[in-house]
Design an enzyme around this catalytic site. Structure first.
Site, PDB file in Angstrom:
ATOM      1  N   HIS A  58     -94.684  66.759 -32.706  1.00 34.75           N
ATOM      2  CA  HIS A  58     -93.610  67.496 -33.384  1.00 34.75           C
ATOM      3  C   HIS A  58     -94.037  68.975 -33.631  1.00 34.75           C
ATOM      4  CE1 HIS A  58     -91.794  63.572 -33.646  1.00 34.75           C
ATOM      5  NE2 HIS A  58     -90.937  64.050 -32.672  1.00 34.75           N
ATOM      6  N   ASP A  98     -85.729  60.460 -32.369  1.00 30.76           N
ATOM      7  CA  ASP A  98     -86.249  60.290 -33.657  1.00 30.76           C
ATOM      8  C   ASP A  98     -86.059  61.365 -34.786  1.00 30.76           C
ATOM      9  OD1 ASP A  98     -88.426  62.169 -33.240  1.00 30.76           O
ATOM     10  OD2 ASP A  98     -88.980  60.593 -31.707  1.00 30.76           O
ATOM     11  N   GLU A 156     -78.701  64.102 -27.286  1.00 33.40           N
ATOM     12  CA  GLU A 156     -79.507  62.726 -27.407  1.00 33.40           C
ATOM     13  C   GLU A 156     -78.562  61.554 -26.736  1.00 33.40           C
ATOM     14  OE1 GLU A 156     -82.606  61.293 -28.080  1.00 33.40           O
ATOM     15  OE2 GLU A 156     -81.445  59.367 -27.743  1.00 33.40           O
ATOM     16  N   ASP A 186     -87.593  66.705 -25.231  1.00 37.21           N
ATOM     17  CA  ASP A 186     -88.552  65.458 -25.877  1.00 37.21           C
ATOM     18  C   ASP A 186     -87.958  64.413 -25.375  1.00 37.21           C
ATOM     19  OD1 ASP A 186     -89.854  64.019 -27.739  1.00 37.21           O
ATOM     20  OD2 ASP A 186     -88.998  64.939 -29.648  1.00 37.21           O
ATOM     21  N   SER A 187     -88.510  63.829 -24.433  1.00 36.55           N
ATOM     22  CA  SER A 187     -88.109  62.779 -23.800  1.00 36.55           C
ATOM     23  C   SER A 187     -89.050  61.519 -23.165  1.00 36.55           C
ATOM     24  CB  SER A 187     -87.507  63.340 -22.604  1.00 36.55           C
ATOM     25  OG  SER A 187     -87.050  62.169 -21.588  1.00 36.55           O
TER      26      SER A 187
END
Lengths: 366, 366
Positions: free
Chosen positions: A113, A137, A157, A211-212
Site C-alpha cells: 500500500h 481492504d 469498490e 488496486d484490484s
C-alpha cells in the site's frame, strides 16, 4: 438366480466383511489425513489434517503451492461477488483471502500500500483529487489520506462486504476509510467511470490508483477501454498507478499491462516491491503518465519529510530503487528503464561532504 | 480361558473381519492419498500423491510451506555430509536440494550468483585473487571467472559430491569450474582458513565470497572467529560478501550477521535481491570492507561494460538499488544505510540531455 438376486445374495452373505472393509476405508482415510500435514482448501481431502486446515494457494504458471499454517479461521462470508475469509496465522498476523487468493497480510500489507500510494503522490505534492479503484481492504485509501494536500478520495469498490470485513478485522489497515475526505461508492468501477462527465479542463483527477484482484468481476478493469475511460478523467499532469503481477513468475501479464498502456500514456514504467506473500515475493506496479517521468521528474523530498508520515517500507531511496529493473525484465519491456543517473530530485537528508550529489532542485514535478 | 488364549480365539473367529478391515485401511490410505495433492518429503504419508512427490520446504519462523510440483527426481545421493537431490520441475527447471533445503533453481540462480559476485568485484576491477567459501554448485565461481582481471579463484568446498552433482546436472551453472584459474580445495573452510599463512603485506585475497548453507557442518562458518581468520587473509582494500537470510522473514539472523561483522570491518552493509525460490522471495547479502563503501566509493562502469558480461539480473542500476533498504529493515540495523544521493560513479550509459547526472569520475574505487 438372476444377476440382481445373485448380487443381493452375495451382499447379504458377506455383509460383515463388507462393513469391516468400509470401516477400514474410513479408518485408513482418517489415519492418512492425520499423517499428512497438508490438505489445500478446495481439494477433496476427506478428513482434514490435525489442527486447523492451513491456507493453501496454488499458482499455476510456476506450479507452486504457498501454504500458511493457520491458528484459526476468524471469519468467513460469501458476498454477492466472492468468498471472503479472514485467518489468524502464526507469523503473518491476520490474512484476508478472496476466492482462495491472498489479498493482504497484516505483516506486509504496508509494502504494497505504501508503494502504490506514495510513489505517484510524491511527484504531485499538490494533488487534491485521488481516485482509488478497488482496494476494498482500505489499505490504499489509508496511505492516500496521509497526504495533507489531498482534498477528496473517490473510492470505487464493487463489494461492500470486503470493506465491512476489513473495517472489522483489519481496523488499522482500513483506518483511512473513516477520513472525511473519503467518498466510498459501492459500484462496479467500469460502470462508474463510464458515467463520469468528461471535464473540459482536462479532468479533475490528479492521481488514479487501481488496486484490484485479477479475476471474475475485476476483468473489465484490465481492458484498454477501461484505461482509456480513466484517462478522460485525468489531466495532462496526472499519474495512473496500478498493481500488476510478478516480474519473474507473471511476466507475460506484466508485458501485457505495459503494452496496453503504452498507446495511452507517454511514460509507462514498471516499479517493484519485495512482497513476500504475493507469488514469487517480487511484485510489480505500473506507473503511467504523460508528463511525469519516474527519474527525470523531480520530487520535493522536503515536502515529503514535512508530512511526517512514518513508513514501514517506503523511503526516498526505496522509491528510486524500485524502478531499477533486473536485466532480464528490463529487456522484455519496450520502453527503456529509468536510470538512477537521471534522478532529478532534491535530497533533504544530510549528505557527507564527500558527496557529489545532484544539485538541489526543490521544484514540483515537471 | 486365559487372556492370551481368549485373544487368540477371538482373532481366529474374526479373522475374516479383521483382514477385511485391514484391507480397508490400506484402501482408505491409498484413496486419501490420491485425493490429497500434497505430501511433504520426510512426512509419514503412507502413500504418495498421484504422480511424483512434490518438493516441499518448510520454513519454521514464518510457519510457511513452499511446495514445487515435480516432474521427476533426476538424482539422489547421500554424501559423507548431506543428502543431495536433483529434481526436474515444471517451471523452475532443475532444482538442487541439500538436506531438504533448496539450494538453486535453474530459473533464478543467476539472481543470486550475479549479485554475490559482481557487486564486490565491480568496486575492485583490478582484483586478482578471489576466495570462494562453499558454493559447491559452482554458480559463484562461474560469475567470478567472467572478470578478466581475476588470476586465481581459490574455491574451498567441503563436499566434492555437490560439485560433481552440479557439474553433471547443472553444467551451465557450474561451467566456471573448468576455468584454469579455479583451484578447488575439498576442505572444511574453517580448517583451511586457520591453516593459511598470514601474509605480512596485508594478505593476498582481494575479494572473499561466502556462499554457504546455514546448517550442520556449515555452522562454524558463522562465527566471529571464522570472520576474523578470514580478515587476516585480506588486505585493507578487500571486500567480504556473504549470503545472509531474508530481511523480512529472517531478520533476527540478518541483524546477527551485521552485529558479528561490525567489530571487524568499518563498513558493513546489507544488500538484497529478488529471489523467488528463497524463503520470502527477499534475500540479503552482507557487504563488509574497511575502505570500500557501497555508495561513496566510485565504480568504473566503463570497465564493467568492457567486460561484455551478459547478465540476467545484475545491472549498474540494480547494483545501487540493491543497497536501498526498506524503512523497517534500515531501522533495525546499527549502521545508517547507504544513500543514493552519495553515489559517486561514472555512468557509462547514454543519458538524456535533461539529465543532471553525477559528473563522470572514471577512477577506481577509493
Amino acid at each position: 438366480m438372476s444377476s440382481p438376486r445373485r448380487i443381493g445374495h452375495l451382499l447379504r452373505r458377506h455383509r460383515g466383511t463388507l462393513i469391516a472393509t468400509g470401516v477400514g476405508v474410513l479408518l485408513g482415510c482418517a489415519l492418512h489425513a492425520r499423517l499428512t500435514p497438508l490438505c489445500p482448501e478446495g481439494a477433496a481431502c476427506i478428513f482434514g489434517p490435525p489442527g486447523v486446515q492451513p491456507y493453501v494457494e496454488y499458482a499455476e504458471i510456476p506450479s507452486f503451492w504457498a501454504v500458511y499454517d493457520v491458528q484459526r479461521i476468524l471469519h468467513e462470508v460469501r458476498s454477492a461477488f466472492q468468498h471472503i475469509v479472514v485467518y489468524e496465522t502464526y507469523f503473518h498476523g491476520r490474512i484476508l483471502t478472496i476466492d482462495g487468493a491472498l489479498m493482504i497480510t497484516e505483516r506486509d500489507e504496508r509494502n504494497y500500500h505504501e508503494m502504490l500510494a506514495h510513489v505517484p503522490l510524491n511527484y504531485l505534492p499538490a494533488a487534491q483529487r485521488v481516485l482509488v479503484v478497488g482496494g476494498g481492504d482500505g489499505g490504499t485509501v489509508t496511505q492516500v489520506v496521509r497526504h495533507a494536500a489531498v482534498r477528496e478520495v473517490v473510492w470505487v469498490e464493487i463489494d461492500e462486504l470486503v470493506v465491512r470485513t476489513a473495517r472489522r478485522f483489519f481496523p488499522k489497515v482500513s483506518a483511512g476509510a473513516d477520513d472525511q475526505r473519503v467518498k466510498l461508492a459501492v459500484r462496479n468501477a467500469a460502470h462508474w467511470v463510464a458515467e463520469q462527465q468528461f471535464s473540459a479542463d482536462g479532468g479533475g483527477l490528479d492521481v488514479v490508483l487501481i488496486d484490484s484482484t485479477d479475476f471474475n468481476q475485476a476483468e473489465p478493469l484490465f481492458s484498454i477501454h477501461f484505461y482509456a475511460s480513466l484517462k478522460r478523467l485525468m489531466s495532462e499532469r496526472s499519474i495512473l498507478c496500478l498493481n500488476a503481477d510478478s516480474p519473474q513468475w507473471g511476466q507475460v501479464r506484466l508485458v501485457q499491462f505495459v503494452d496496453r498502456l503504452t498507446p495511452l500514456f507517454r511514460h509507462v514504467h514498471v516499479y517493484q516491491s519485495f512482497q513476500p506473500t504475493y507469488s514469487s515475493g517480487h511484485y510489480a506496479f505500473i506507473f503511467a503518465s504523460d508528463t511525469v517521468h519516474p527519474t527525470q521528474s523531480a520530487i520535493d523530498w522536503t515536502a515529503w519529510d514535512e508530512l511526517l508520515i512514518d513508513t514501514r517500507y517506503y523511503t526516498p531511496d526505496v522509491h528510486y530503487g524500485a524502478f531499477m529493473l533486473t536485466a532480464q525484465v528490463g529487456g522484455v519491456l519496450r520502453q527503456p528503464a529509468p536510470r538512477l543517473a537521471d534522478v532529478r530530485s532534491f535530497w533533504s537528508a544530510p549528505r557527507p561532504s564527500t558527496s557529489s550529489a545532484v544539485p538541489a532542485r526543490p521544484s514540483h514535478s515537471d
